[in-house]
Design a protein around this motif. Structure first.
Motif, PDB file in Angstrom:
ATOM      1  N   PRO A 145       0.744  -1.438   0.017  1.00 12.84           N
ATOM      2  CA  PRO A 145      -0.069  -0.183   0.093  1.00 12.84           C
ATOM      3  C   PRO A 145       0.836   1.130  -0.130  1.00 12.84           C
ATOM      4  CG  PRO A 145      -0.202  -1.090   2.194  1.00 12.84           C
ATOM      5  CD  PRO A 145       0.333  -1.862   1.136  1.00 12.84           C
ATOM      6  N   ASN A 146       2.137   1.064   0.383  1.00 14.45           N
ATOM      7  CA  ASN A 146       3.007   2.366   0.375  1.00 14.45           C
ATOM      8  C   ASN A 146       3.981   2.401  -0.584  1.00 14.45           C
ATOM      9  OD1 ASN A 146       1.687   3.216   2.871  1.00 14.45           O
ATOM     10  ND2 ASN A 146       3.147   1.542   3.920  1.00 14.45           N
ATOM     11  N   LEU A 147       3.611   1.756  -1.834  1.00 20.28           N
ATOM     12  CA  LEU A 147       4.370   1.784  -2.973  1.00 20.28           C
ATOM     13  C   LEU A 147       4.460   2.953  -3.444  1.00 20.28           C
ATOM     14  CD1 LEU A 147       6.219  -0.243  -4.987  1.00 20.28           C
ATOM     15  CD2 LEU A 147       4.047  -0.388  -6.389  1.00 20.28           C
ATOM     16  N   THR A 148       5.490   3.676  -3.983  1.00 20.15           N
ATOM     17  CA  THR A 148       5.469   4.986  -4.769  1.00 20.15           C
ATOM     18  C   THR A 148       6.562   4.775  -5.805  1.00 20.15           C
ATOM     19  OG1 THR A 148       7.196   5.901  -3.366  1.00 20.15           O
ATOM     20  CG2 THR A 148       4.783   6.471  -2.612  1.00 20.15           C
ATOM     21  N   TYR A 149       6.324   5.907  -6.765  1.00 16.53           N
ATOM     22  CA  TYR A 149       7.324   5.951  -7.801  1.00 16.53           C
ATOM     23  C   TYR A 149       8.477   6.637  -7.350  1.00 16.53           C
ATOM     24  CZ  TYR A 149       3.145   5.584 -11.130  1.00 16.53           C
ATOM     25  OH  TYR A 149       2.109   5.184 -11.552  1.00 16.53           O
ATOM     26  N   SER A 150       9.860   6.440  -7.974  1.00 16.29           N
ATOM     27  CA  SER A 150      11.013   7.112  -7.323  1.00 16.29           C
ATOM     28  C   SER A 150      11.218   8.223  -8.276  1.00 16.29           C
ATOM     29  CB  SER A 150      12.307   5.946  -7.570  1.00 16.29           C
ATOM     30  OG  SER A 150      13.441   6.761  -7.394  1.00 16.29           O
ATOM     31  N   ASP A 151      10.831   9.578  -7.744  1.00 18.99           N
ATOM     32  CA  ASP A 151      11.270  10.693  -8.036  1.00 18.99           C
ATOM     33  C   ASP A 151      12.809  10.723  -8.650  1.00 18.99           C
ATOM     34  OD1 ASP A 151       8.759  11.567  -7.948  1.00 18.99           O
ATOM     35  OD2 ASP A 151       9.393  12.696  -6.049  1.00 18.99           O
ATOM     36  N   LYS A 152      13.865  10.094  -8.073  1.00 18.60           N
ATOM     37  CA  LYS A 152      14.972  10.236  -8.434  1.00 18.60           C
ATOM     38  C   LYS A 152      15.351   9.483  -9.977  1.00 18.60           C
ATOM     39  CE  LYS A 152      18.036  10.824  -4.534  1.00 18.60           C
ATOM     40  NZ  LYS A 152      18.957  10.288  -3.457  1.00 18.60           N
ATOM     41  N   ILE A 153      14.856   8.525  -9.708  1.00 19.17           N
ATOM     42  CA  ILE A 153      15.068   7.474 -11.008  1.00 19.17           C
ATOM     43  C   ILE A 153      14.430   8.217 -12.196  1.00 19.17           C
ATOM     44  CG2 ILE A 153      14.753   5.292 -12.061  1.00 19.17           C
ATOM     45  CD1 ILE A 153      15.130   4.325  -9.255  1.00 19.17           C
ATOM     46  N   ALA A 154      12.880   8.504 -11.962  1.00 19.42           N
ATOM     47  CA  ALA A 154      12.101   9.044 -13.250  1.00 19.42           C
ATOM     48  C   ALA A 154      12.670  10.328 -13.608  1.00 19.42           C
ATOM     49  CB  ALA A 154      10.642   9.411 -12.688  1.00 19.42           C
ATOM     50  N   ASP A 155      13.196  11.280 -12.782  1.00 22.73           N
ATOM     51  CA  ASP A 155      13.756  12.520 -13.207  1.00 22.73           C
ATOM     52  C   ASP A 155      15.354  12.279 -13.931  1.00 22.73           C
ATOM     53  OD1 ASP A 155      11.840  14.000 -11.967  1.00 22.73           O
ATOM     54  OD2 ASP A 155      12.990  14.580 -10.182  1.00 22.73           O
ATOM     55  N   SER A 156      15.954  11.307 -13.582  1.00 16.94           N
ATOM     56  CA  SER A 156      16.993  10.985 -14.347  1.00 16.94           C
ATOM     57  C   SER A 156      16.614  10.205 -15.781  1.00 16.94           C
ATOM     58  CB  SER A 156      17.830   9.799 -13.511  1.00 16.94           C
ATOM     59  OG  SER A 156      19.108   9.484 -14.224  1.00 16.94           O
ATOM     60  N   GLU A 157      15.711   9.613 -15.784  1.00 18.33           N
ATOM     61  CA  GLU A 157      15.462   9.147 -17.427  1.00 18.33           C
ATOM     62  C   GLU A 157      14.674  10.117 -17.980  1.00 18.33           C
ATOM     63  OE1 GLU A 157      13.809   5.199 -17.769  1.00 18.33           O
ATOM     64  OE2 GLU A 157      13.533   4.765 -15.823  1.00 18.33           O
ATOM     65  N   LYS A 158      13.809  11.184 -17.321  1.00 16.97           N
ATOM     66  CA  LYS A 158      13.364  12.182 -18.086  1.00 16.97           C
ATOM     67  C   LYS A 158      14.334  13.017 -18.832  1.00 16.97           C
ATOM     68  CE  LYS A 158       9.072  11.906 -15.632  1.00 16.97           C
ATOM     69  NZ  LYS A 158       8.114  12.470 -14.442  1.00 16.97           N
ATOM     70  N   ALA A 159      15.471  13.169 -17.978  1.00 14.34           N
ATOM     71  CA  ALA A 159      16.513  14.123 -18.435  1.00 14.34           C
ATOM     72  C   ALA A 159      17.433  13.684 -19.267  1.00 14.34           C
ATOM     73  CB  ALA A 159      17.361  14.566 -17.174  1.00 14.34           C
ATOM     74  N   HIS A 160      17.377  12.126 -19.598  1.00 13.50           N
ATOM     75  CA  HIS A 160      18.233  11.636 -20.492  1.00 13.50           C
ATOM     76  C   HIS A 160      17.670  10.584 -21.508  1.00 13.50           C
ATOM     77  CE1 HIS A 160      21.059  12.937 -17.466  1.00 13.50           C
ATOM     78  NE2 HIS A 160      21.778  13.194 -17.956  1.00 13.50           N
ATOM     79  N   GLY A 161      16.369  10.614 -21.708  1.00 17.26           N
ATOM     80  CA  GLY A 161      15.732   9.746 -22.330  1.00 17.26           C
ATOM     81  C   GLY A 161      15.295  10.165 -23.776  1.00 17.26           C
ATOM     82  N   TYR A 162      16.322  10.526 -24.489  1.00 19.26           N
ATOM     83  CA  TYR A 162      16.085  11.329 -25.684  1.00 19.26           C
ATOM     84  C   TYR A 162      15.570  10.097 -26.845  1.00 19.26           C
ATOM     85  CZ  TYR A 162      19.040  14.638 -23.607  1.00 19.26           C
ATOM     86  OH  TYR A 162      19.826  15.720 -22.661  1.00 19.26           O
ATOM     87  N   ARG A 163      15.910   9.024 -26.756  1.00 19.18           N
ATOM     88  CA  ARG A 163      15.597   7.863 -27.540  1.00 19.18           C
ATOM     89  C   ARG A 163      14.298   7.489 -27.586  1.00 19.18           C
ATOM     90  NH1 ARG A 163      18.649   5.260 -31.199  1.00 19.18           N
ATOM     91  NH2 ARG A 163      18.002   3.318 -32.085  1.00 19.18           N
ATOM     92  N   ASN A 164      13.873   7.519 -26.178  1.00 25.65           N
ATOM     93  CA  ASN A 164      12.425   7.206 -25.931  1.00 25.65           C
ATOM     94  C   ASN A 164      11.354   8.307 -26.345  1.00 25.65           C
ATOM     95  OD1 ASN A 164      12.408   4.662 -24.831  1.00 25.65           O
ATOM     96  ND2 ASN A 164      13.222   5.397 -22.964  1.00 25.65           N
ATOM     97  N   VAL A 165      11.719   9.693 -26.378  1.00 22.62           N
ATOM     98  CA  VAL A 165      11.120  10.743 -26.894  1.00 22.62           C
ATOM     99  C   VAL A 165      10.979  10.442 -28.329  1.00 22.62           C
ATOM    100  CG1 VAL A 165      11.243  13.318 -27.058  1.00 22.62           C
ATOM    101  CG2 VAL A 165      11.986  12.197 -24.902  1.00 22.62           C
ATOM    102  N   ALA A 166      12.022  10.286 -28.911  1.00 24.01           N
ATOM    103  CA  ALA A 166      12.121  10.263 -30.435  1.00 24.01           C
ATOM    104  C   ALA A 166      11.067   8.890 -30.835  1.00 24.01           C
ATOM    105  CB  ALA A 166      13.559   9.643 -30.752  1.00 24.01           C
ATOM    106  N   LEU A 167      11.056   7.720 -30.181  1.00 23.56           N
ATOM    107  CA  LEU A 167      10.225   6.817 -30.566  1.00 23.56           C
ATOM    108  C   LEU A 167       8.777   7.303 -30.320  1.00 23.56           C
ATOM    109  CD1 LEU A 167      11.753   3.662 -28.240  1.00 23.56           C
ATOM    110  CD2 LEU A 167      11.566   3.768 -30.791  1.00 23.56           C
ATOM    111  N   CYS A 168       8.318   8.030 -29.132  1.00 28.20           N
ATOM    112  CA  CYS A 168       7.000   8.457 -28.987  1.00 28.20           C
ATOM    113  C   CYS A 168       6.555   9.535 -30.005  1.00 28.20           C
ATOM    114  CB  CYS A 168       6.986   9.107 -27.434  1.00 28.20           C
ATOM    115  SG  CYS A 168       5.159   9.491 -27.216  1.00 28.20           S
ATOM    116  N   ASN A 169       7.552  10.343 -30.505  1.00 27.74           N
ATOM    117  CA  ASN A 169       6.967  11.310 -31.460  1.00 27.74           C
ATOM    118  C   ASN A 169       7.019  10.487 -32.739  1.00 27.74           C
ATOM    119  OD1 ASN A 169       6.959  14.026 -30.324  1.00 27.74           O
ATOM    120  ND2 ASN A 169       8.798  13.272 -29.189  1.00 27.74           N
ATOM    121  N   PHE A 170       7.848   9.795 -33.023  1.00 29.33           N
ATOM    122  CA  PHE A 170       7.724   8.863 -34.507  1.00 29.33           C
ATOM    123  C   PHE A 170       6.187   8.134 -34.585  1.00 29.33           C
ATOM    124  CE2 PHE A 170       9.628   5.561 -37.503  1.00 29.33           C
ATOM    125  CZ  PHE A 170       9.470   6.302 -38.493  1.00 29.33           C
ATOM    126  N   ILE A 171       5.961   7.468 -33.239  1.00 30.57           N
ATOM    127  CA  ILE A 171       4.664   6.744 -33.329  1.00 30.57           C
ATOM    128  C   ILE A 171       3.662   7.725 -33.600  1.00 30.57           C
ATOM    129  CG2 ILE A 171       3.341   5.051 -32.153  1.00 30.57           C
ATOM    130  CD1 ILE A 171       6.033   4.051 -30.602  1.00 30.57           C
TER     131      ILE A 171
END
Length: 304
Positions: A145-171
């Motif tokens: 019940p106390n499971l949460t997202y990790s802001d540190k990991i999510a922010d790290s991915e958001k700052a460097h996830g250029y290829r996933n951004v490219a995938l999403c925009n291409f689709i």
């Protein structure tokens, strides 16, 4: 058969191997993980479990979360889901763009990054607040019940996830993303940031060993046919372009993540989670793959 004894023996034998893996540095936060971590936990359908090593240390489950997002989306939209994602092995890297244009924006399966992004788009379309409702779903399935997202990991991915951004925009350009790519990607990165330990992860996926039913109370997570199809996809697509190798050597449906986790399912019997953060060239845990191959070989506890 003494599975506890087999797990202990295989764990210690595997730990003595030279680890040729490398840490996943393209997500900077994952590079901070202790590379010597190695844990294993098995959970049976009675709820009993056995763990060894660092099985109670939390880690980023990353792409293993794709099994849970697929489960929720499949539960919501049913068989229509396969109009948006295919069910074939990709034979390419998990973040490849190669086949998307050929297949008019339909990803080869829901476990490569492009497929998981489309699954997130489906959830954004059908849920009022995808991030909150998905988290509530996983909390229920996992009994955490106390499971949460990790802001540190999510922010790290958001700052460097250029290829996933490219995938999403291409689709999106090919018509298979219906929502704002920024919203879809924000959910995707948060989804992949979930952290569990081996004990929690092996318990969470027990519904796939139990015909879609939660082992604690028998409530339906997905139908039995849906559970069968998710397991089939894990067997054929759960390890990207190493999926055939995993099926050949281990003989179980499973899913890996670049955080070094692997979860495998033996229908009607157990789930087992392994974590070792150093990855082989295909992005799967080096020691995790070795452990599971030897464990299923010595126990003969596989679907084949």
């Amino acid at each position: 058969m003494n599975y506890k004894g087999i797990i202990e023996k295989v764990y210690h034998d595997t730990k003595r191997l030279e680890n040729h893996g490398k840490i996943a540095t393209y997500i900077p936060e994952l590079a901070n993980v202790d590379p010597t971590m190695f844990g294993v936990h098995m959970t049976s359908l009675t709820g009993e479990g056995f763990g060894i090593g660092d099985n109670l240390e939390k880690f980023s489950i990353q792409s293993i979360a794709k099994v849970l997002s697929l489960t929720l989306a499949y539960k919501i939209v049913g068989e229509k889901i396969w109009k948006r994602v295919d069910v074939e092995p990709s034979g390419t890297r998990f973040d490849s763009l190669l086949l998307l244009e050929i297949n008019n924006g339909i990803p080869r399966n829901p476990f490569i990054n492009s497929g998981a992004i489309v699954i997130c788009d489906i959830l954004v379309s059908h849920l009022g607040n995808a991030k909150e409702e998905f988290l509530a779903f996983v909390r229920d399935v996992s009994n955490l019940p106390n499971l949460t997202y990790s802001d540190k990991i999510a922010d790290s991915e958001k700052a460097h996830g250029y290829r996933n951004v490219a995938l999403c925009n291409f689709i999106k350009s090919l018509g298979n993303i219906k929502n704002d790519p920024t919203e879809v990607l924000d959910f995707y990165f948060d989804m992949c940031s979930l952290e569990m330990n081996c004990q929690q992860l092996s318990y969470t996926l027990t519904y796939l060993a139990n015909g879609g039913l939660k082992i604690s109370d028998g409530s339906e997570i997905v139908s039995k046919p849906q559970s069968k199809r998710i397991n089939a996809l894990m067997l054929t697509c759960g390890f990207y372009d190493e999926s055939g190798e995993f099926a050949f050597k281990v003989g179980l449906p499973g899913k890996s993540g670049v955080g070094g986790g692997i979860v495998a399912v033996y229908p009607h019997s157990y789930t087992i989670a392994v974590w070792s953060p150093l990855l082989n060239p295909n992005g799967n845990s080096y020691l995790g793959m070795k452990f599971l191959e030897e464990f299923t070989t010595q126990s003969d506890f596989t679907i084949f």
